[in-house]
Design an enzyme around this catalytic site. Sequence first.
Site, PDB file in Angstrom:
ATOM      1  N   ASP A  32      21.049   7.802 -46.114  1.00  0.00           N
ATOM      2  CA  ASP A  32      21.209   8.801 -45.062  1.00  0.00           C
ATOM      3  C   ASP A  32      22.300   9.783 -45.468  1.00  0.00           C
ATOM      4  O   ASP A  32      23.433   9.396 -45.718  1.00  0.00           O
ATOM      5  CB  ASP A  32      21.582   8.128 -43.736  1.00  0.00           C
ATOM      6  CG  ASP A  32      21.793   9.154 -42.637  1.00  0.00           C
ATOM      7  OD1 ASP A  32      20.813   9.791 -42.232  1.00  0.00           O
ATOM      8  OD2 ASP A  32      22.955   9.343 -42.199  1.00  0.00           O
ATOM      9  N   GLU A 116      15.493  10.979 -46.548  1.00  0.00           N
ATOM     10  CA  GLU A 116      14.818  11.926 -45.665  1.00  0.00           C
ATOM     11  C   GLU A 116      14.331  13.143 -46.438  1.00  0.00           C
ATOM     12  O   GLU A 116      14.990  13.606 -47.367  1.00  0.00           O
ATOM     13  CB  GLU A 116      15.770  12.385 -44.563  1.00  0.00           C
ATOM     14  CG  GLU A 116      16.025  11.321 -43.525  1.00  0.00           C
ATOM     15  CD  GLU A 116      17.034  11.802 -42.502  1.00  0.00           C
ATOM     16  OE1 GLU A 116      16.702  11.760 -41.314  1.00  0.00           O
ATOM     17  OE2 GLU A 116      18.126  12.221 -42.892  1.00  0.00           O
ATOM     18  N   ASP A 195      25.264   6.107 -39.126  1.00  0.00           N
ATOM     19  CA  ASP A 195      24.571   6.448 -40.366  1.00  0.00           C
ATOM     20  C   ASP A 195      23.930   5.228 -41.033  1.00  0.00           C
ATOM     21  O   ASP A 195      22.896   5.332 -41.679  1.00  0.00           O
ATOM     22  CB  ASP A 195      25.541   7.125 -41.349  1.00  0.00           C
ATOM     23  CG  ASP A 195      26.131   8.409 -40.771  1.00  0.00           C
ATOM     24  OD1 ASP A 195      25.463   9.031 -39.914  1.00  0.00           O
ATOM     25  OD2 ASP A 195      27.249   8.779 -41.173  1.00  0.00           O
TER      26      ASP A 195
END
Length: 237
Positions: A32, A116, A195
């Site tokens: 992340d 991501e 996170d």
Amino acid sequence: MVCRADGYYAQFCVDVNRREVLEPTQKTIGLDVGLNHFYTDSQGGVVENPRYLRKSERKLKKLQRKVSKRKKGSANRRKAVKRLARKHLKVSRQRKDFAVKTARCVVRSNDLIAYEDLKVRNMVKNHKLAKSISDASWSMFRDWVEYFARVFGKVTVAVPPHYTSQNCSTCGTLVKKALSTRTHICKCGCLLDRDHNAALNILALGLSRVGHTQTHYACGEIDKSQVDASLLGKLSH
Ligand SMILES: [Zn+2]
């Protein structure tokens, strides 16, 4: 030959089809990216933005201001521009160096790396400088992760960046939180750094995208040839 702010360089192109065989680590990881840290991983590990880079970036901003203060066409401005260009080059080399080392390390230590797909997130306009610097370093890092994954025969998965920080990584419940809320607290008893929770969601999404192979990881029975054939086949475009 390539011209840079500090001289001319000869460029060579090597390693186009570089391949190295590594033993499977039987480990998977979700990453992340954040503004506060470079990334937080699904095991709760944190990689910070290196201090020297933060320092260099501050210096760069200072030099940028100096250029805009100088009178256009003046010798002082030309000098300031030259200094700025040299610093720019130094910072971009430092950024690249950090991206390469970090990417190589994370790829070597894992068989699957999920993160991501921030190209999607980039569509949301954000004009903050800190944000744009972080996005730039991240996309460079991601390119290197994908490069080393090809070299070492590992799998990378980019997942859609939706709800990764809001959902509970244990039970899946939506736990809404503002950007300032740094802790994820869910009714199911799950309590994690915000996170870390996101990184776990990213890993789970990544594993679900590669389908049945996740059971092989879960059981710890990992057959390298199987991983190469099924995962890489599925993911190569
Ligand atoms: Zn929960």
